[in-house]
Design a protein around this motif. Structure first.
Motif, PDB file in Angstrom:
ATOM      1  N   MET A   1       4.783  22.208  18.112  1.00  0.00           N
ATOM      2  CA  MET A   1       5.925  21.837  18.921  1.00  0.00           C
ATOM      3  C   MET A   1       5.710  20.415  19.444  1.00  0.00           C
ATOM      4  SD  MET A   1       7.505  23.495  22.379  1.00  0.00           S
ATOM      5  CE  MET A   1       6.088  23.122  23.347  1.00  0.00           C
ATOM      6  N   PHE A   2       6.782  19.677  19.518  1.00  0.00           N
ATOM      7  CA  PHE A   2       6.747  18.308  20.023  1.00  0.00           C
ATOM      8  C   PHE A   2       7.878  18.135  21.024  1.00  0.00           C
ATOM      9  CE2 PHE A   2       7.307  13.739  19.933  1.00  0.00           C
ATOM     10  CZ  PHE A   2       5.998  13.302  19.947  1.00  0.00           C
ATOM     11  N   LEU A   3       7.607  17.428  22.126  1.00  0.00           N
ATOM     12  CA  LEU A   3       8.620  17.166  23.148  1.00  0.00           C
ATOM     13  C   LEU A   3       8.928  15.679  23.207  1.00  0.00           C
ATOM     14  CD1 LEU A   3       7.422  19.338  26.152  1.00  0.00           C
ATOM     15  CD2 LEU A   3       9.407  19.719  24.732  1.00  0.00           C
ATOM     16  N   PHE A   4      10.205  15.347  23.239  1.00  0.00           N
ATOM     17  CA  PHE A   4      10.666  13.988  23.487  1.00  0.00           C
ATOM     18  C   PHE A   4      11.186  13.936  24.911  1.00  0.00           C
ATOM     19  CE2 PHE A   4      11.401  14.520  18.922  1.00  0.00           C
ATOM     20  CZ  PHE A   4      10.747  13.407  18.428  1.00  0.00           C
ATOM     21  N   TYR A   5      10.809  12.922  25.648  1.00  0.00           N
ATOM     22  CA  TYR A   5      11.350  12.712  26.990  1.00  0.00           C
ATOM     23  C   TYR A   5      12.329  11.557  26.923  1.00  0.00           C
ATOM     24  CZ  TYR A   5       7.836  15.835  28.839  1.00  0.00           C
ATOM     25  OH  TYR A   5       7.070  16.940  29.106  1.00  0.00           O
ATOM     26  N   ILE A   6      13.567  11.801  27.289  1.00  0.00           N
ATOM     27  CA  ILE A   6      14.622  10.799  27.260  1.00  0.00           C
ATOM     28  C   ILE A   6      15.053  10.535  28.701  1.00  0.00           C
ATOM     29  CG2 ILE A   6      16.943  10.248  26.443  1.00  0.00           C
ATOM     30  CD1 ILE A   6      15.066  10.531  24.141  1.00  0.00           C
ATOM     31  N   LYS A   7      14.980   9.289  29.132  1.00  0.00           N
ATOM     32  CA  LYS A   7      15.431   8.916  30.474  1.00  0.00           C
ATOM     33  C   LYS A   7      16.751   8.165  30.372  1.00  0.00           C
ATOM     34  CE  LYS A   7      11.181   8.669  33.016  1.00  0.00           C
ATOM     35  NZ  LYS A   7      10.435   7.956  34.023  1.00  0.00           N
ATOM     36  N   HIS A   8      17.698   8.570  31.185  1.00  0.00           N
ATOM     37  CA  HIS A   8      18.987   7.892  31.270  1.00  0.00           C
ATOM     38  C   HIS A   8      18.836   6.748  32.265  1.00  0.00           C
ATOM     39  CE1 HIS A   8      21.431  11.217  29.422  1.00  0.00           C
ATOM     40  NE2 HIS A   8      20.294  11.810  29.662  1.00  0.00           N
ATOM     41  N   PHE A  36      21.642  15.103  34.098  1.00  0.00           N
ATOM     42  CA  PHE A  36      20.266  14.865  34.503  1.00  0.00           C
ATOM     43  C   PHE A  36      19.843  13.443  34.155  1.00  0.00           C
ATOM     44  CE2 PHE A  36      20.373  19.480  33.669  1.00  0.00           C
ATOM     45  CZ  PHE A  36      20.077  19.918  34.945  1.00  0.00           C
ATOM     46  N   ALA A  37      18.946  12.859  34.954  1.00  0.00           N
ATOM     47  CA  ALA A  37      18.437  11.511  34.696  1.00  0.00           C
ATOM     48  C   ALA A  37      17.362  11.510  33.610  1.00  0.00           C
ATOM     49  CB  ALA A  37      17.872  10.909  35.969  1.00  0.00           C
ATOM     50  N   GLU A  38      16.744  12.676  33.365  1.00  0.00           N
ATOM     51  CA  GLU A  38      15.703  12.789  32.340  1.00  0.00           C
ATOM     52  C   GLU A  38      15.873  14.110  31.616  1.00  0.00           C
ATOM     53  OE1 GLU A  38      11.616  11.562  33.265  1.00  0.00           O
ATOM     54  OE2 GLU A  38      11.021  13.538  32.556  1.00  0.00           O
ATOM     55  N   ASN A  39      15.664  14.094  30.301  1.00  0.00           N
ATOM     56  CA  ASN A  39      15.783  15.301  29.495  1.00  0.00           C
ATOM     57  C   ASN A  39      14.545  15.495  28.643  1.00  0.00           C
ATOM     58  OD1 ASN A  39      18.690  16.305  29.755  1.00  0.00           O
ATOM     59  ND2 ASN A  39      18.926  14.117  29.464  1.00  0.00           N
ATOM     60  N   LYS A  40      14.142  16.752  28.471  1.00  0.00           N
ATOM     61  CA  LYS A  40      13.082  17.111  27.544  1.00  0.00           C
ATOM     62  C   LYS A  40      13.749  17.710  26.315  1.00  0.00           C
ATOM     63  CE  LYS A  40      10.625  19.504  30.606  1.00  0.00           C
ATOM     64  NZ  LYS A  40       9.581  20.393  31.114  1.00  0.00           N
ATOM     65  N   LEU A  41      13.491  17.117  25.154  1.00  0.00           N
ATOM     66  CA  LEU A  41      14.067  17.597  23.904  1.00  0.00           C
ATOM     67  C   LEU A  41      12.940  18.166  23.059  1.00  0.00           C
ATOM     68  CD1 LEU A  41      16.324  14.514  23.202  1.00  0.00           C
ATOM     69  CD2 LEU A  41      16.872  16.544  24.530  1.00  0.00           C
ATOM     70  N   LYS A  42      13.015  19.451  22.758  1.00  0.00           N
ATOM     71  CA  LYS A  42      11.944  20.158  22.064  1.00  0.00           C
ATOM     72  C   LYS A  42      12.248  20.283  20.579  1.00  0.00           C
ATOM     73  CE  LYS A  42      11.385  24.646  22.588  1.00  0.00           C
ATOM     74  NZ  LYS A  42      11.062  25.967  23.120  1.00  0.00           N
ATOM     75  N   VAL A  43      11.208  20.055  19.752  1.00  0.00           N
ATOM     76  CA  VAL A  43      11.313  20.230  18.305  1.00  0.00           C
ATOM     77  C   VAL A  43      10.163  21.129  17.869  1.00  0.00           C
ATOM     78  CG1 VAL A  43      11.358  19.097  16.064  1.00  0.00           C
ATOM     79  CG2 VAL A  43      12.261  17.917  18.058  1.00  0.00           C
ATOM     80  N   ASN A  44      10.474  22.207  17.167  1.00  0.00           N
ATOM     81  CA  ASN A  44       9.456  23.110  16.643  1.00  0.00           C
ATOM     82  C   ASN A  44       9.179  22.799  15.177  1.00  0.00           C
ATOM     83  OD1 ASN A  44       9.157  24.659  19.004  1.00  0.00           O
ATOM     84  ND2 ASN A  44      11.005  25.794  18.505  1.00  0.00           N
ATOM     85  N   ASN A  45       7.991  23.123  14.732  1.00  0.00           N
ATOM     86  CA  ASN A  45       7.601  23.008  13.319  1.00  0.00           C
ATOM     87  C   ASN A  45       7.866  21.619  12.752  1.00  0.00           C
ATOM     88  OD1 ASN A  45       6.933  25.745  13.393  1.00  0.00           O
ATOM     89  ND2 ASN A  45       9.017  26.320  12.880  1.00  0.00           N
ATOM     90  N   ILE A  46       7.361  20.608  13.405  1.00  0.00           N
ATOM     91  CA  ILE A  46       7.531  19.238  12.937  1.00  0.00           C
ATOM     92  C   ILE A  46       6.208  18.741  12.357  1.00  0.00           C
ATOM     93  CG2 ILE A  46       7.042  18.149  15.161  1.00  0.00           C
ATOM     94  CD1 ILE A  46       9.340  16.199  14.512  1.00  0.00           C
ATOM     95  N   SER A  47       6.276  18.080  11.223  1.00  0.00           N
ATOM     96  CA  SER A  47       5.092  17.596  10.523  1.00  0.00           C
ATOM     97  C   SER A  47       4.761  16.167  10.928  1.00  0.00           C
ATOM     98  CB  SER A  47       5.330  17.618   9.009  1.00  0.00           C
ATOM     99  OG  SER A  47       5.655  18.903   8.587  1.00  0.00           O
ATOM    100  N   ASN A  48       3.532  15.773  10.659  1.00  0.00           N
ATOM    101  CA  ASN A  48       3.143  14.386  10.859  1.00  0.00           C
ATOM    102  C   ASN A  48       3.853  13.544   9.807  1.00  0.00           C
ATOM    103  OD1 ASN A  48       1.465  15.226  12.869  1.00  0.00           O
ATOM    104  ND2 ASN A  48      -0.390  15.109  11.655  1.00  0.00           N
TER     105      ASN A  48
END
Length: 69
Positions: A1-8, A36-48
């Motif tokens: 799992m990988f998380l992206f943090y996006i700030k507005h 929201f001023a910040e969002n966590k966007l989750k991605v499962n099963n992502i490869s390098n």
């Protein structure tokens, strides 16, 4: 799992898309109804690999290249 943090900041982010480097869409998030001023966007099963993160705002689109390893 990988998380992206996006700030507005000044621009309102309405949509975020993650593409594999060959422009195959992996995941899409609709943030148009999000206050929201910040969002966590989750991605499962992502490869390098190399990915493109396309961000759509009220001022237009822009893309960022991501290297996950």
């Amino acid at each position: 799992m990988f998380l992206f943090y996006i700030k507005h900041t000044v621009n309102n982010i309405t949509k975020v898309k993650l593409y594999f480097i060959l422009r195959q869409e992996i995941k899409s998030w609709d943030l148009s109804n999000n206050n929201f001023a910040e969002n966590k966007l989750k991605v499962n099963n992502i490869s390098n690999a190399i990915y493109i993160l396309k961000i759509t705002t009220n001022k237009g689109d822009f893309s960022k290249k991501l290297l996950l390893n």
